[in-house]
Design an enzyme around this catalytic site. Sequence first.
Site, PDB file in Angstrom:
ATOM      1  N   ASN A 213       0.806  -1.230   0.000  1.00 22.64           N
ATOM      2  CA  ASN A 213       0.000   0.000   0.000  1.00 22.64           C
ATOM      3  C   ASN A 213       0.835   1.275   0.000  1.00 22.64           C
ATOM      4  O   ASN A 213       0.410   2.281  -0.555  1.00 22.64           O
ATOM      5  CB  ASN A 213      -1.004  -0.021   1.165  1.00 22.64           C
ATOM      6  CG  ASN A 213      -0.328  -0.064   2.510  1.00 22.64           C
ATOM      7  OD1 ASN A 213       0.807  -0.522   2.644  1.00 22.64           O
ATOM      8  ND2 ASN A 213      -1.016   0.411   3.518  1.00 22.64           N
TER       9      ASN A 213
ATOM     10  N   GLU B  75       8.522   2.357  14.353  1.00 26.46           N
ATOM     11  CA  GLU B  75       9.215   3.016  13.253  1.00 26.46           C
ATOM     12  C   GLU B  75       9.153   4.514  13.515  1.00 26.46           C
ATOM     13  O   GLU B  75       8.384   4.996  14.351  1.00 26.46           O
ATOM     14  CB  GLU B  75       8.557   2.649  11.916  1.00 26.46           C
ATOM     15  CG  GLU B  75       8.690   1.156  11.661  1.00 26.46           C
ATOM     16  CD  GLU B  75       8.487   0.719  10.220  1.00 26.46           C
ATOM     17  OE1 GLU B  75       7.440   1.050   9.652  1.00 26.46           O
ATOM     18  OE2 GLU B  75       9.379   0.033   9.678  1.00 26.46           O
TER      19      GLU B  75
ATOM     20  N   CYS C 166      -3.174   0.608   6.893  1.00 35.62           N
ATOM     21  CA  CYS C 166      -3.184  -0.255   8.081  1.00 35.62           C
ATOM     22  C   CYS C 166      -3.860   0.379   9.286  1.00 35.62           C
ATOM     23  O   CYS C 166      -4.572  -0.284  10.033  1.00 35.62           O
ATOM     24  CB  CYS C 166      -1.746  -0.595   8.453  1.00 35.62           C
ATOM     25  SG  CYS C 166      -0.717   0.877   8.645  1.00 35.62           S
TER      26      CYS C 166
ATOM     27  N   GLU D  12       5.121  -4.429  11.768  1.00 36.43           N
ATOM     28  CA  GLU D  12       4.079  -3.419  11.521  1.00 36.43           C
ATOM     29  C   GLU D  12       2.948  -4.132  10.814  1.00 36.43           C
ATOM     30  O   GLU D  12       3.032  -4.396   9.608  1.00 36.43           O
ATOM     31  CB  GLU D  12       4.639  -2.287  10.643  1.00 36.43           C
ATOM     32  CG  GLU D  12       5.684  -1.426  11.322  1.00 36.43           C
ATOM     33  CD  GLU D  12       5.112  -0.530  12.414  1.00 36.43           C
ATOM     34  OE1 GLU D  12       3.885  -0.541  12.625  1.00 36.43           O
ATOM     35  OE2 GLU D  12       5.901   0.157  13.067  1.00 36.43           O
TER      36      GLU D  12
HETATM   37  N1  LIG Z   1       1.345  -1.490  10.522  1.00 38.97           N
HETATM   38  C1  LIG Z   1       1.796  -0.965   9.393  1.00 38.97           C
HETATM   39  O1  LIG Z   1       2.626  -0.063   9.373  1.00 38.97           O
HETATM   40  C2  LIG Z   1       1.268  -1.464   8.071  1.00 38.97           C
HETATM   41  C3  LIG Z   1       1.475  -0.688   6.931  1.00 38.97           C
HETATM   42  C4  LIG Z   1       0.970  -1.163   5.718  1.00 38.97           C
HETATM   43  C5  LIG Z   1       0.271  -2.360   5.638  1.00 38.97           C
HETATM   44  N2  LIG Z   1       0.084  -3.087   6.776  1.00 38.97           N
HETATM   45  C6  LIG Z   1      -0.692  -4.334   6.719  1.00 38.97           C
HETATM   46  O2  LIG Z   1      -0.303  -5.101   5.589  1.00 38.97           O
HETATM   47  C7  LIG Z   1      -1.398  -5.880   5.128  1.00 38.97           C
HETATM   48  C8  LIG Z   1      -1.578  -5.677   3.636  1.00 38.97           C
HETATM   49  O3  LIG Z   1      -0.386  -5.913   2.969  1.00 38.97           O
HETATM   50  P1  LIG Z   1      -0.052  -7.285   2.220  1.00 38.97           P
HETATM   51  O4  LIG Z   1      -1.299  -7.870   1.673  1.00 38.97           O
HETATM   52  O5  LIG Z   1       1.099  -7.013   1.334  1.00 38.97           O
HETATM   53  O6  LIG Z   1       0.430  -8.195   3.437  1.00 38.97           O
HETATM   54  P2  LIG Z   1       1.034  -9.668   3.385  1.00 38.97           P
HETATM   55  O7  LIG Z   1       1.179 -10.073   4.803  1.00 38.97           O
HETATM   56  O8  LIG Z   1       0.288 -10.539   2.475  1.00 38.97           O
HETATM   57  O9  LIG Z   1       2.471  -9.464   2.714  1.00 38.97           O
HETATM   58  C9  LIG Z   1       3.426  -8.583   3.263  1.00 38.97           C
HETATM   59  C10 LIG Z   1       4.810  -8.970   2.773  1.00 38.97           C
HETATM   60  O10 LIG Z   1       5.193 -10.214   3.360  1.00 38.97           O
HETATM   61  C11 LIG Z   1       5.655 -11.113   2.364  1.00 38.97           C
HETATM   62  N3  LIG Z   1       5.406 -12.476   2.842  1.00 38.97           N
HETATM   63  C12 LIG Z   1       4.297 -13.238   2.697  1.00 38.97           C
HETATM   64  N4  LIG Z   1       4.459 -14.424   3.308  1.00 38.97           N
HETATM   65  C13 LIG Z   1       5.699 -14.410   3.871  1.00 38.97           C
HETATM   66  C14 LIG Z   1       6.446 -15.338   4.649  1.00 38.97           C
HETATM   67  N5  LIG Z   1       5.964 -16.527   5.000  1.00 38.97           N
HETATM   68  N6  LIG Z   1       7.686 -14.977   5.078  1.00 38.97           N
HETATM   69  C15 LIG Z   1       8.183 -13.757   4.769  1.00 38.97           C
HETATM   70  N7  LIG Z   1       7.526 -12.849   4.011  1.00 38.97           N
HETATM   71  C16 LIG Z   1       6.299 -13.168   3.571  1.00 38.97           C
HETATM   72  C17 LIG Z   1       4.883 -10.704   1.129  1.00 38.97           C
HETATM   73  O11 LIG Z   1       5.527 -11.187  -0.035  1.00 38.97           O
HETATM   74  C18 LIG Z   1       4.904  -9.189   1.261  1.00 38.97           C
HETATM   75  O12 LIG Z   1       6.130  -8.661   0.808  1.00 38.97           O
HETATM   76  C19 LIG Z   1      -2.611  -5.400   5.905  1.00 38.97           C
HETATM   77  O13 LIG Z   1      -2.894  -6.295   6.938  1.00 38.97           O
HETATM   78  C20 LIG Z   1      -2.144  -4.055   6.464  1.00 38.97           C
HETATM   79  O14 LIG Z   1      -2.814  -3.647   7.619  1.00 38.97           O
HETATM   80  C21 LIG Z   1       0.574  -2.681   7.978  1.00 38.97           C
HETATM   81  C1  LIG Z   2       2.145   3.840   7.935  1.00 40.75           C
HETATM   82  N1  LIG Z   2       0.997   4.406   7.210  1.00 40.75           N
HETATM   83  C2  LIG Z   2      -0.076   4.653   8.178  1.00 40.75           C
HETATM   84  C3  LIG Z   2       1.383   5.684   6.649  1.00 40.75           C
HETATM   85  C4  LIG Z   2       0.615   3.549   6.134  1.00 40.75           C
HETATM   86  C5  LIG Z   2       0.089   2.259   6.569  1.00 40.75           C
HETATM   87  O1  LIG Z   2      -0.637   1.558   5.907  1.00 40.75           O
END
Ligand SMILES: NC(=O)c1ccc[n+]([C@@H]2O[C@H](COP(=O)([O-])OP(=O)(O)OC[C@H]3O[C@@H](n4cnc5c(N)ncnc54)[C@H](O)[C@@H]3O)[C@@H](O)[C@H]2O)c1
Ligand SMILES: C[N+](C)(C)CC=O
Length: 479
Positions: free
Chosen positions: A151, A453, A282, A248
């Site tokens: 995202n 972070e 997120c 995160e």
């Molecule tokens: N807290 C934050 O700062 C933050 C920010 C952005 C997104 N998010 C969260 O991310 C999610 C959406 O993103 P997404 O669909 O890309 O998430 P995802 O968990 O599907 O993938 C995230 C990353 O992890 C990798 N990955 C997947 N399986 C793995 C494994 N077994 N070992 C190591 N790496 C692996 C993926 O290839 C990708 O690069 C939502 O839940 C969102 O809330 C959190």
């Molecule tokens: C970290 N933030 C909130 C800017 C993007 C998360 O999805």
Amino acid sequence: MNAQPDASLFIDGRPVEGEGAALPVLYPYTGEEIASLREASTGQVAEACRVAARAQPAWAALAPVERGRVLHRAAAIIRERNEELSRLETLDTGKPIQETLVADWESGAQALEFFGGLAASITGQTIPLGQDWAYTRREPLGVCAGIGAWNYPSQIACWKAAPALVMGNAMVFKPSEETPLGALKLAEILLEAGLPAGIFNVVQGRGQIGAALSTDPNVDKVSLTGSVPTGRKVYAAAAEGMRHVTMELGGKSPLIVFDDANPEHAVSAAMLANFYSSGQICSNGTRVFLQEGIRDAFLDRLAERVRNVRMGDPLDPATTHGPIINPAQAGKIRAAIASGLEQGARLLCGGPGEGAFIPPTVFTDASDDMSITRDEIFGPVMTTLGFHDEEEVITRANATGFGLAAGVFTQDLTRAHRVIARLQAGTCWINSYNLTPVEMPFGAVKQSGLGRENSAAAIEHYSQLKSVYVGMGGVDAPY
Ligand SMILES: NC(=O)c1ccc[n+]([C@@H]2O[C@H](COP(=O)([O-])OP(=O)(O)OC[C@H]3O[C@@H](n4cnc5c(N)ncnc54)[C@H](O)[C@@H]3O)[C@@H](O)[C@H]2O)c1
Ligand SMILES: C[N+](C)(C)CC=O
């Protein structure tokens, strides 16, 4: 449209072609293939980690201010090229250019500037012990693996790279397979800014490449931005090697609007907290708790203002609502909307939409046990819930396994601080929402993650403390 990079990976200061499976990059708006990449092989992941481990000691040996200078130069390059970089970010993610021009690389540049500026002030302590004394040194961890979500791909890469590099670590970064382009640009920019070869490397791939990276013997820390289920896997894998982690992860955050809130500002915040980036954020405040006295006025105004949203071509500067990242994610969001309707919630506006687009969607008449209230949807879907009093809303807001963020709207500041103190969330806002300045720590409690972070707090998560006892006299021994 063509966004083909020189090669899929970046290892040891050079573009390198991946030896793994094909990784097509699709523009979410049209589905058109804009670049054709290849995943890394597991051998290439290991090679990137070896290269990083070899290069890291010389980088760590530089004076911190010299490392800071590199980060400052990288930030300046990003600012000069913001337009071109933001266009690429829009092609990679589908987010409106109106957003990417001000939010994505801009936030990355701020992280590089902030940590570049912090470089020279990272110090240890001296501890007097009578005639003897002790001191501490804050030292790098070694090689940090960064794994990103789709995202905010460039912001995520910069938020992880900036504190890691300024502390003297090397990094191997794996962007999301959905958005692989921005991290390659960051690698080029850092090199141009003077970063030695091998200190920031990029590998591409799906989950199994992330798994290979998080278990590589040369990796000392894994920093993941992603979903809670992925977080559990990565945390467990990192534990095997006793590696440090930053997690995160996802959320289902409460945004609480009390009767005395400024209704216009509360509606603005709720819209930003649910519809910016087509809701793919997120920390979004997706459970909007409305006190009974403001509920109707809030919903009326929300319904009016949703009509101002302009859904369409992400490259049109007037567009404020872009497509969903891919058809699979759009399908998950549509299933969540359908389940809300099946469970008896009512749509104030929006609905499943068509093709790549899901319009801003608001549910009323929802209850706390519905899946639209409990589960992260990661799309433009707001669930509104009524409440009567403060005690009740605090209990309901905390009744979730997530703990990423929370917000409170009220003009009674005593109440605002009292409520915030009791909310189980790592990042909170009062009369504001989703602003994440680099000066403020960002992170979660409960299942939503570990570590922080941004801000000086991030330095602690990319370093380790060495304690040194200094004996100033002789040594007495009982033998
Ligand atoms: N807290 C934050 O700062 C933050 C920010 C952005 C997104 N998010 C969260 O991310 C999610 C959406 O993103 P997404 O669909 O890309 O998430 P995802 O968990 O599907 O993938 C995230 C990353 O992890 C990798 N990955 C997947 N399986 C793995 C494994 N077994 N070992 C190591 N790496 C692996 C993926 O290839 C990708 O690069 C939502 O839940 C969102 O809330 C959190
Ligand atoms: C970290 N933030 C909130 C800017 C993007 C998360 O999805």
